[in-house]
Design a protein around this motif. Structure first.
Motif, short mmCIF file in Angstrom:
data_model
loop_
_atom_site.label_atom_id
_atom_site.label_comp_id
_atom_site.label_asym_id
_atom_site.label_seq_id
_atom_site.Cartn_x
_atom_site.Cartn_y
_atom_site.Cartn_z
N PHE A 84 51.49 43.09 50.36
CA PHE A 84 50.07 43.42 50.41
C PHE A 84 49.31 42.42 51.28
O PHE A 84 48.48 42.80 52.10
CB PHE A 84 49.50 43.44 48.99
N ALA A 85 49.62 41.15 51.11
CA ALA A 85 48.94 40.11 51.88
C ALA A 85 49.20 40.28 53.37
O ALA A 85 48.29 40.14 54.20
CB ALA A 85 49.41 38.73 51.42
N ALA A 86 50.43 40.63 53.72
CA ALA A 86 50.79 40.76 55.13
C ALA A 86 50.24 42.04 55.76
O ALA A 86 50.13 42.14 56.98
CB ALA A 86 52.31 40.73 55.29
N SER A 87 49.85 43.00 54.93
CA SER A 87 49.39 44.30 55.45
C SER A 87 48.02 44.22 56.11
O SER A 87 47.68 45.01 56.97
CB SER A 87 49.33 45.33 54.32
N GLY A 88 47.20 43.25 55.69
CA GLY A 88 45.85 43.15 56.23
C GLY A 88 44.91 44.24 55.71
O GLY A 88 43.86 44.51 56.30
N ALA A 89 45.27 44.86 54.59
CA ALA A 89 44.49 45.99 54.10
C ALA A 89 43.18 45.58 53.42
O ALA A 89 42.22 46.33 53.42
CB ALA A 89 45.32 46.81 53.10
N ALA A 90 43.16 44.40 52.83
CA ALA A 90 42.01 44.02 52.01
C ALA A 90 41.25 42.84 52.61
O ALA A 90 41.85 41.87 53.05
CB ALA A 90 42.45 43.68 50.60
N SER A 91 39.94 42.93 52.62
CA SER A 91 39.10 41.81 53.02
C SER A 91 39.03 40.82 51.86
O SER A 91 39.44 41.12 50.73
CB SER A 91 37.70 42.31 53.35
N CYS A 92 38.48 39.65 52.11
CA CYS A 92 38.33 38.66 51.03
C CYS A 92 37.40 39.20 49.95
O CYS A 92 37.60 38.93 48.76
CB CYS A 92 37.80 37.34 51.60
N GLU A 93 36.40 39.96 50.35
CA GLU A 93 35.48 40.54 49.37
C GLU A 93 36.23 41.52 48.47
O GLU A 93 36.02 41.56 47.25
CB GLU A 93 34.32 41.27 50.07
N LYS A 94 37.13 42.30 49.08
CA LYS A 94 37.91 43.26 48.30
C LYS A 94 38.88 42.54 47.38
O LYS A 94 39.09 42.94 46.22
CB LYS A 94 38.69 44.19 49.24
N MET A 95 39.47 41.45 47.87
CA MET A 95 40.37 40.66 47.04
C MET A 95 39.63 40.10 45.83
O MET A 95 40.15 40.12 44.71
CB MET A 95 40.98 39.52 47.86
N ASP A 96 38.43 39.61 46.05
CA ASP A 96 37.63 39.10 44.93
C ASP A 96 37.34 40.20 43.92
O ASP A 96 37.37 39.99 42.71
CB ASP A 96 36.31 38.51 45.44
N GLU A 97 37.06 41.39 44.44
CA GLU A 97 36.76 42.53 43.56
C GLU A 97 38.00 42.90 42.72
O GLU A 97 37.90 43.18 41.53
CB GLU A 97 36.33 43.73 44.41
N LEU A 98 39.17 42.89 43.36
CA LEU A 98 40.40 43.25 42.67
C LEU A 98 40.76 42.26 41.56
O LEU A 98 41.28 42.63 40.51
CB LEU A 98 41.57 43.33 43.67
N TYR A 99 40.48 40.97 41.83
CA TYR A 99 40.95 39.93 40.92
C TYR A 99 39.82 39.18 40.22
O TYR A 99 40.03 38.09 39.69
CB TYR A 99 41.83 38.94 41.69
N LYS A 100 38.63 39.75 40.18
CA LYS A 100 37.47 39.04 39.64
C LYS A 100 37.65 38.65 38.18
O LYS A 100 37.12 37.63 37.73
CB LYS A 100 36.21 39.88 39.82
N ASP A 101 38.38 39.43 37.40
CA ASP A 101 38.57 39.12 35.98
C ASP A 101 39.89 38.41 35.70
O ASP A 101 40.16 38.04 34.55
CB ASP A 101 38.50 40.41 35.15
N TYR A 102 40.70 38.24 36.72
CA TYR A 102 42.04 37.70 36.50
C TYR A 102 42.01 36.27 35.98
O TYR A 102 42.74 35.91 35.06
CB TYR A 102 42.84 37.78 37.80
#
Length: 470
Positions: A235-253
């Motif tokens: 997933f990291a190598a794909s370039g699919a997610a911006s940092c904002e999207k990463m924060d959204e995905l893992y905000k509760d992690y």
């Protein structure tokens, strides 16, 4: 007598003719119903059961060449006899495929394998342990094994999706991983239309792998942790997610797993791999990890968090801590930390002497940073005015303070030797050479500059060549 019989016959026909003349309101209702075809189950004979037993024995001994004939016979004639027809069939066809002599033979085996899964769903899809969802997952995994050239096949991708939705945490790890691999291939082929679905697929699989990993009763916990790291890397190598999207995905992690050091370190590694080291989640993970067990990476993460919040002194302290925690096999990292400290000292705290000290240490730790360090030192020199009244008359101080640009350009000349800094260095040389002392200045202070060399004073203390502005 004959006439009577004839009249009776006509009378019998008349009602039927009368009925035939009446229009049928619903032709469908009037037509006869379609016969229901009930497909009979193949007969399970004693011979079939004997062949199943035989192929089991062959497979146990890994004699797949001998197992093929009894397997094919029961697969063809009594496919409902036993689940072993399919579990052992997969082993036999794998062996056949690996040992096939021609591409045509491989293709034939590949298609037979796909048909075998369809037949298994037909006869054993109601099995409570291995239902249709499970079989679809195995079919999807094997499709990409047998047809590796078709990595973006949407139908096979769909089988994997259905399998995971049906099996949940009971999904095979191979199915979970293959879904992300397939989704990655589809995303790369269709980045504009598939990005959201790809992120959803990754998140679904990542969540399930985490759940398996966290389950103390799971025999696959360790393997799930390894596979999660693998899909995170995809997933990291794909370039699919911006940092904002990463924060959204893992905000509760971090809130959920902040007490587990290993989870926080892996989270930091993931965010670092996608270049999101200034995101809120990365900062939170760094801080949580640092409280549990201070490490080089957690200290560096906290330093960046402080810098983002403009807590410059806090950032310097965390970088100092990171420096003290660098392990021997990562000494080059010290260069990055020293350079970060030098930049803060110059840009934010205006402590140019300290900035030079850290820049020089950065070069020692990692020579690859030398070009950037020379640029930074040069800018520190250019921002300095070591000659001040009342020690010097104002006019003389004004001229002598121009000597800092000689020292600055000397540093830029050194930086120009490094390809990654050559362009910036050339621009700075051109810009700052204009501020050298003029010919008139050199003449007016001939007693100071007469021998062609000069030691720039103050904290700079650099020997340089006297030359006029161009």
């Amino acid at each position: 007598m004959k006439r009577t019989i004839l009249l009776l016959a006509v009378a019998a026909v008349m009602p039927a003719l009368a009925c035939a003349k009446k229009p049928v309101k619903n032709q469908e209702a009037a037509s006869a119903p379609e016969p229901v075809v009930v497909e009979e189950e193949p007969e399970i004979t004693e011979e079939c059961l004997g062949q199943v037993s035989l192929l089991n024995e062959y497979c146990k001994a890994k004699q797949y060449a001998d197992a093929y004939e009894p397997w094919f016979e029961v697969y063809t004639n009594c496919p409902n006899a036993n689940k072993a027809i399919y579990s052992k069939g997969s082993q036999i066809l794998d062996w056949k495929y690996a040992n096939a002599a021609t591409d045509a033979e491989k293709k034939e085996i590949a298609h037979l394998a796909m048909q075998m899964y369809d037949k298994r769903m037909k006869y054993f899809g109601d099995d409570p342990k291995y239902p249709v969802a499970y079989i679809l997952g195995q079919k999807g995994v094997d499709f990409f094994t047998y047809f590796p050239e078709d990595a973006t096949n949407r139908e096979a991708y769909g089988w994997l999706k259905q399998s995971i939705e049906g099996m949940g945490e009971a999904s095979q790890l191979s199915v979970l991983v293959k879904l992300v691999e397939a989704s990655t291939a589809i995303f790369k082929a269709n980045p504009e239309t598939f990005a959201d679905q790809y992120i959803n697929d990754y998140q679904q699989v990542s969540t399930l792998l985490q759940a398996i990993w966290d389950n103390p009763a799971s025999k696959n916990a360790t393997a799930a942790a390894q596979q999660k790291e693998y899909v995170d890397g995809l997933f990291a190598a794909s370039g699919a997610a911006s940092c904002e999207k990463m924060d959204e995905l893992y905000k509760d992690y971090v809130k959920t797993n902040g007490m587990y050091l290993e989870d926080m370190l892996k989270m930091m590694k993931l965010f670092k791999s996608v270049g999101c080291t200034e995101s809120e989640v990365y900062f939170a993970a760094s801080q949580a990890a640092h409280k549990l067990q201070p490490t080089e990476e957690s200290a560096a993460g906290c330093a960046k968090m402080c810098a983002k919040k403009e807590d410059w002194d806090g950032a310097i302290e965390y970088y100092r801590e990171a420096l003290s925690l660098v392990e021997e096999d990562a000494m080059e990292n010290q260069g990055d930390y020293y350079l970060a400290m030098a930049t803060i000292m110059m840009d934010k705290l205006h402590r140019n002497a300290d900035a030079r000290t850290f820049a020089r240490r950065a070069m020692e730790a990692n020579p690859a940073l030398s070009g950037r360090c020379y640029l930074l030192i040069g800018l520190c020199y250019a921002a300095s005015q070591p000659y001040q009244a009342p020690e010097y008359p104002a006019a003389k101080a004004a001229i002598m303070n121009k000597t800092v640009f000689w020292a600055a350009v000397d540093q830029f000349q050194k930086a120009k030797q490094y390809p990654d800094c050559a362009d910036d260095a050339a621009k700075l040389i051109q810009a700052y050479s204009k501020y050298f002392p003029t010919k008139e200045d050199l003449f007016d202070l001939q007693s100071v500059f007469g021998d062609g060399y000069f030691i720039v004073g103050g904290w700079i203390n650099e020997r340089t060549t006297c030359r006029p502005a161009k």
